[in-house]
Design an enzyme around this catalytic site. Sequence first.
Site, short mmCIF file in Angstrom:
data_model
loop_
_atom_site.label_atom_id
_atom_site.label_comp_id
_atom_site.label_asym_id
_atom_site.label_seq_id
_atom_site.Cartn_x
_atom_site.Cartn_y
_atom_site.Cartn_z
N GLU A 73 0.81 -1.22 0.00
CA GLU A 73 0.00 0.00 0.00
C GLU A 73 0.85 1.28 0.00
O GLU A 73 0.35 2.35 0.37
CB GLU A 73 -0.93 0.00 1.21
N HIS A 92 -0.87 5.73 7.39
CA HIS A 92 -1.98 4.82 7.06
C HIS A 92 -2.10 3.83 8.20
O HIS A 92 -1.11 3.23 8.62
CB HIS A 92 -1.74 4.07 5.75
N HIS A 94 -4.93 1.06 10.66
CA HIS A 94 -6.18 0.31 10.81
C HIS A 94 -6.71 0.58 12.22
O HIS A 94 -7.14 -0.33 12.94
CB HIS A 94 -5.95 -1.18 10.58
N HIS A 162 -11.60 -0.82 6.37
CA HIS A 162 -10.15 -0.96 6.27
C HIS A 162 -9.42 -0.14 7.35
O HIS A 162 -8.74 -0.72 8.19
CB HIS A 162 -9.74 -0.51 4.86
ZN LIG Z 1 -4.14 -0.99 5.11
#
Ligand SMILES: [Zn+2]
Length: 264
Positions: A73, A92, A94, A162
């Site tokens: 990613e 980024h 979760h 996500h």
């Molecule tokens: Zn992710």
Amino acid sequence: MSEREDLVLAYRILAARGVVDAYGHVSLRTAKNPNRYLLARAMAPELVTADDILEFDLDSNPVKDTQVALYLERYIHGEIFKSRSEIKAVVHNHSPSVIPFGVTTVPLRPLFNTGAFIGEGVPTFEIRDFQESGDLIIKTPYLGHSLATTLGAKPAALMRGHGAVVVGESLMLAVVRSVYLELSAKLQMQAMLIAGPDANIVYLDDAEVAAISGRQAFAGTWKRTWDLWCIKARAQIEMEQRAKRPKASFPVKAGADRRRSRVG
Ligand SMILES: [Zn+2]
């Protein structure tokens, strides 16, 4: 401190605060070349060291040939850096308390001062608007660009089913926002639970959001928080380094041997 060392601290802080677990990553645009950014190789954030940090171009290709595994990613970072020249760092994650707000129509709203930036807007990225149903992973430049488009000029965006992406004009700001996004989501769920379906929750109004988040972005408000978290992260790293060093061996005196044998 070098940029790589700063980035290591950011990884460690995000892990220590429960924003990332074995997944999630943070990147830093390099000061020397704004078309490059730093990101770790694919690994758990809590284990990242300066040796694990790689340099990428904005197409998210590593600048130097490498055989190590890369984050699938990484396009999240490159495409946001491309679209937002003022942004220096991208997280980024979760982040667990944030997930429910990405899968319901309940919006995240600002309800305490360290989470005031939420009032600037936190859009939700629906990956099915950009591709057929799949694994939800941002594994192409196209999906990274689509996410950057949804993010627009906002400080964060939720990713349905996500996690989230959080940006900052500095590494500190991106990390602090990530931590307080998680905390604010948790507090909002608690407030909603206490208030019940028909009760009123008093959120920050627009003037409060503007006054607080403007001051926090530019006046070094977060330095006390940041310095504290960095001290803790450095202590953890130093402890790990000490544990890795070979143990010094001392000659054992005959007397000491006899004493030990009497005890045991
Ligand atoms: Zn992710």
